[in-house]
Scaffold this motif. Sequence first.
Motif, PDB file in Angstrom:
ATOM      1  N   GLN A  25       1.213  -0.899  -0.088  1.00 37.82           N
ATOM      2  CA  GLN A  25       0.007   0.539   0.025  1.00 37.82           C
ATOM      3  C   GLN A  25       0.688   2.156   0.275  1.00 37.82           C
ATOM      4  O   GLN A  25       1.764   1.310   0.737  1.00 37.82           O
ATOM      5  CB  GLN A  25      -0.948   0.268   0.851  1.00 37.82           C
ATOM      6  CG  GLN A  25      -2.110   1.147   0.651  1.00 37.82           C
ATOM      7  CD  GLN A  25      -3.007   0.801   1.402  1.00 37.82           C
ATOM      8  OE1 GLN A  25      -2.501  -0.294   2.962  1.00 37.82           O
ATOM      9  NE2 GLN A  25      -3.837   0.935   1.833  1.00 37.82           N
ATOM     10  N   GLU A  38      -4.838   5.102  -1.991  1.00 41.99           N
ATOM     11  CA  GLU A  38      -5.027   3.893  -3.193  1.00 41.99           C
ATOM     12  C   GLU A  38      -4.464   3.312  -4.144  1.00 41.99           C
ATOM     13  O   GLU A  38      -3.984   1.965  -4.838  1.00 41.99           O
ATOM     14  CB  GLU A  38      -7.258   3.689  -3.459  1.00 41.99           C
ATOM     15  CG  GLU A  38      -6.927   4.505  -4.478  1.00 41.99           C
ATOM     16  CD  GLU A  38      -8.809   4.512  -4.975  1.00 41.99           C
ATOM     17  OE1 GLU A  38      -8.368   4.022  -6.327  1.00 41.99           O
ATOM     18  OE2 GLU A  38      -9.413   4.862  -4.445  1.00 41.99           O
ATOM     19  N   ASN A  39      -3.645   4.453  -4.649  1.00 39.34           N
ATOM     20  CA  ASN A  39      -2.807   4.165  -5.402  1.00 39.34           C
ATOM     21  C   ASN A  39      -2.022   5.080  -4.975  1.00 39.34           C
ATOM     22  O   ASN A  39      -1.411   6.490  -4.861  1.00 39.34           O
ATOM     23  CB  ASN A  39      -3.345   3.901  -6.875  1.00 39.34           C
ATOM     24  CG  ASN A  39      -4.406   4.718  -7.909  1.00 39.34           C
ATOM     25  OD1 ASN A  39      -4.131   6.160  -7.354  1.00 39.34           O
ATOM     26  ND2 ASN A  39      -5.114   4.443  -7.813  1.00 39.34           N
ATOM     27  N   ARG A  42      -3.540   8.716  -6.281  1.00 40.10           N
ATOM     28  CA  ARG A  42      -4.444   9.629  -5.304  1.00 40.10           C
ATOM     29  C   ARG A  42      -3.726  10.255  -4.547  1.00 40.10           C
ATOM     30  O   ARG A  42      -4.119  11.059  -3.849  1.00 40.10           O
ATOM     31  CB  ARG A  42      -4.815   8.809  -5.231  1.00 40.10           C
ATOM     32  CG  ARG A  42      -6.305   7.761  -5.912  1.00 40.10           C
ATOM     33  CD  ARG A  42      -7.083   9.057  -5.676  1.00 40.10           C
ATOM     34  NE  ARG A  42      -8.123   9.130  -4.700  1.00 40.10           N
ATOM     35  CZ  ARG A  42      -8.869  10.158  -4.334  1.00 40.10           C
ATOM     36  NH1 ARG A  42      -9.193  10.902  -5.592  1.00 40.10           N
ATOM     37  NH2 ARG A  42      -9.945  10.214  -2.972  1.00 40.10           N
TER      38      ARG A  42
END
Length: 72
Positions: A25, A38-39, A42
Amino acid sequence: MQVKFSDGVSHMQGGPLTLIRLGPQWHVVGRRYLCAVENKERGAELIMLLRAFRGSRESSQNDALEAVLHTA
């Protein structure tokens, strides 16, 4: 302040906003933040928003920031 995870990984929350990967993560850390995102995209977006809102006290901007934090 230092955050230490159960797997032994630790990270300082001080310093500039940075995007790091801890295991699978991504996280935004720095300026006393530790936010899972989330990535990578982001995370970069959150860093830009946090920098743009730095020192802002206007409620509409704070509401927009809260919306981003709660969808990450």
